[in-house]
Design a protein around this motif. Structure first.
Motif, PDB file in Angstrom:
ATOM      1  N   GLU A  25     -17.400  -1.243   9.859  1.00  0.00           N
ATOM      2  CA  GLU A  25     -16.436  -2.134   9.203  1.00  0.00           C
ATOM      3  C   GLU A  25     -16.697  -2.206   7.703  1.00  0.00           C
ATOM      4  N   ASN A  26     -17.957  -2.204   7.292  1.00  0.00           N
ATOM      5  CA  ASN A  26     -18.276  -2.179   5.861  1.00  0.00           C
ATOM      6  C   ASN A  26     -17.802  -0.879   5.224  1.00  0.00           C
ATOM      7  N   LEU A  27     -17.978   0.232   5.920  1.00  0.00           N
ATOM      8  CA  LEU A  27     -17.530   1.516   5.380  1.00  0.00           C
ATOM      9  C   LEU A  27     -16.009   1.557   5.247  1.00  0.00           C
ATOM     10  N   ARG A  28     -15.312   1.034   6.233  1.00  0.00           N
ATOM     11  CA  ARG A  28     -13.845   1.013   6.146  1.00  0.00           C
ATOM     12  C   ARG A  28     -13.379   0.149   4.987  1.00  0.00           C
ATOM     13  N   ALA A  29     -14.121  -0.935   4.723  1.00  0.00           N
ATOM     14  CA  ALA A  29     -13.766  -1.801   3.594  1.00  0.00           C
ATOM     15  C   ALA A  29     -13.876  -1.062   2.272  1.00  0.00           C
ATOM     16  N   GLY A  30     -14.775  -0.083   2.200  1.00  0.00           N
ATOM     17  CA  GLY A  30     -14.936   0.682   0.972  1.00  0.00           C
ATOM     18  C   GLY A  30     -13.769   1.576   0.637  1.00  0.00           C
ATOM     19  N   ARG A  31     -12.848   1.774   1.588  1.00  0.00           N
ATOM     20  CA  ARG A  31     -11.701   2.658   1.358  1.00  0.00           C
ATOM     21  C   ARG A  31     -10.552   1.955   0.654  1.00  0.00           C
ATOM     22  N   PHE A  32     -10.763   0.704   0.222  1.00  0.00           N
ATOM     23  CA  PHE A  32      -9.667  -0.077  -0.365  1.00  0.00           C
ATOM     24  C   PHE A  32      -9.092   0.571  -1.614  1.00  0.00           C
ATOM     25  N   THR A  33      -9.859   1.436  -2.291  1.00  0.00           N
ATOM     26  CA  THR A  33      -9.373   2.027  -3.534  1.00  0.00           C
ATOM     27  C   THR A  33      -8.200   2.973  -3.297  1.00  0.00           C
ATOM     28  N   GLY A  34      -8.135   3.537  -2.089  1.00  0.00           N
ATOM     29  CA  GLY A  34      -7.079   4.497  -1.804  1.00  0.00           C
ATOM     30  C   GLY A  34      -7.298   5.856  -2.458  1.00  0.00           C
ATOM     31  N   ARG A  35      -8.455   6.069  -3.041  1.00  0.00           N
ATOM     32  CA  ARG A  35      -8.741   7.331  -3.727  1.00  0.00           C
ATOM     33  C   ARG A  35      -9.213   8.385  -2.733  1.00  0.00           C
ATOM     34  N   ALA A  36      -8.886   9.644  -3.044  1.00  0.00           N
ATOM     35  CA  ALA A  36      -9.437  10.742  -2.257  1.00  0.00           C
ATOM     36  C   ALA A  36     -10.923  10.842  -2.562  1.00  0.00           C
ATOM     37  N   GLY A  37     -11.703  11.041  -1.551  1.00  0.00           N
ATOM     38  CA  GLY A  37     -13.141  11.129  -1.742  1.00  0.00           C
ATOM     39  C   GLY A  37     -13.817  11.487  -0.443  1.00  0.00           C
ATOM     40  N   PRO A  38     -15.124  11.338  -0.384  1.00  0.00           N
ATOM     41  CA  PRO A  38     -15.834  11.639   0.861  1.00  0.00           C
ATOM     42  C   PRO A  38     -15.299  10.790   2.014  1.00  0.00           C
ATOM     43  N   SER A  39     -15.166  11.393   3.169  1.00  0.00           N
ATOM     44  CA  SER A  39     -14.752  10.645   4.353  1.00  0.00           C
ATOM     45  C   SER A  39     -15.939   9.857   4.892  1.00  0.00           C
ATOM     46  N   ILE A  40     -15.668   8.964   5.830  1.00  0.00           N
ATOM     47  CA  ILE A  40     -16.753   8.232   6.465  1.00  0.00           C
ATOM     48  C   ILE A  40     -17.702   9.203   7.167  1.00  0.00           C
ATOM     49  N   ASP A  41     -17.148  10.232   7.807  1.00  0.00           N
ATOM     50  CA  ASP A  41     -18.008  11.236   8.445  1.00  0.00           C
ATOM     51  C   ASP A  41     -18.881  11.947   7.421  1.00  0.00           C
ATOM     52  N   ASP A  42     -18.319  12.216   6.237  1.00  0.00           N
ATOM     53  CA  ASP A  42     -19.089  12.875   5.180  1.00  0.00           C
ATOM     54  C   ASP A  42     -20.296  12.036   4.766  1.00  0.00           C
ATOM     55  N   VAL A  43     -20.068  10.735   4.554  1.00  0.00           N
ATOM     56  CA  VAL A  43     -21.183   9.903   4.087  1.00  0.00           C
ATOM     57  C   VAL A  43     -22.188   9.664   5.207  1.00  0.00           C
ATOM     58  N   LEU A  44     -21.739   9.698   6.443  1.00  0.00           N
ATOM     59  CA  LEU A  44     -22.688   9.574   7.554  1.00  0.00           C
ATOM     60  C   LEU A  44     -23.562  10.817   7.661  1.00  0.00           C
ATOM     61  N   ASP A  45     -23.043  11.968   7.242  1.00  0.00           N
ATOM     62  CA  ASP A  45     -23.875  13.173   7.178  1.00  0.00           C
ATOM     63  C   ASP A  45     -24.934  13.044   6.090  1.00  0.00           C
TER      64      ASP A  45
END
Length: 234
Positions: free
Chosen positions: A95-115
């Motif tokens: 839920e914290n990671l999803r909250a970080g997507r508020f910017t709407g910018r293209a960037g690393p996915s949640i799967d990417d940062v979990l890697d």
């Protein structure tokens, strides 16, 4: 490119930062070094519009963004991972990671940062408040990353962490600039900061008292020696 031009910032009376100028190039890893109270946090807050600027400018690619709304600046790519992490303690890691997507910018996915932070993959259903300090710091950085920052500012990321965890975390910072992202690390852990930064600025007395490279062992020794000398004078 992020440019700070003749920046003066203060809260009530005397300014904390005085006529400060610095350029952060795309893809650079920069350490802003200094003891508690020297103005590191003030600088980052001024960049992202959390405190007013008395004089000077903050420019992103030549556009004046001084005093912009923090949320708007985040959507333009200026993202800070604050001191103390400031996670949503009652929410899970996911839920914290999803909250970080508020910017709407293209960037690393949640799967990417979990890697990047595989430990978090094992904690997806844990509430942030139930995790260790090191895990919380990983989550704070991961949450900032999924916002797609062009400039990622990290305020005292080593604070309260065991030395082994600090070393592991800073190794990650070294890799985050590979796609052109600018990484600014505001720190007082001069050993770890000089190890991963390419450029170091030492902030005391409201201004940069030293700027130099940190690419070789000799460079790092120079920064560390200068840092100790300046602290002894203050």
């Amino acid at each position: 490119m992020l440019e700070i031009k003749n920046l003066t910032v203060g809260y009530i009376a005397e300014p904390v930062l005085r006529d400060l100028s610095v350029t952060f190039d795309d893809g650079d890893v920069v350490a802003v070094l200094g003891p508690n109270g020297c103005g590191k946090t003030t600088l980052l807050k001024a960049i992202v519009g959390l405190i007013p600027v008395r004089d000077g400018k903050v420019e992103l690619d030549g556009a004046d963004v001084t005093g912009g709304r923090t949320e708007k600046l985040a959507r333009e790519g200026l993202v800070v991972s604050p001191e103390g992490r400031r996670l949503f303690g009652g929410l899970t890691v996911m839920e914290n990671l999803r909250a970080g997507r508020f910017t709407g910018r293209a960037g690393p996915s949640i799967d990417d940062v979990l890697d990047i932070f595989p430990r978090l993959k094992e904690r997806l259903d844990f509430k942030a408040s139930a995790m260790s300090g090191g895990e919380q710091q990983m989550l704070a950085v991961a949450r900032a990353l999924v916002g797609g920052p062009r400039v990622l500012m990290l305020d005292e990321p080593s604070l309260g962490l065991a030395p082994k965890m600090v070393h592991q975390l800073f190794e990650v910072f070294r890799t985050l600039a590979n796609d052109g992202r600018t990484i600014i690390i505001a720190e007082q852990n001069v050993i770890e900061a000089t190890r991963v930064a390419r450029t170091c600025h030492i902030l005391t007395g409201g201004t940069f008292r030293f700027t130099g490279p940190s690419l070789t062992a000799d460079d790092q020794a120079t920064v560390q020696r200068t840092y100790s000398d300046l602290l002894a004078l203050n």
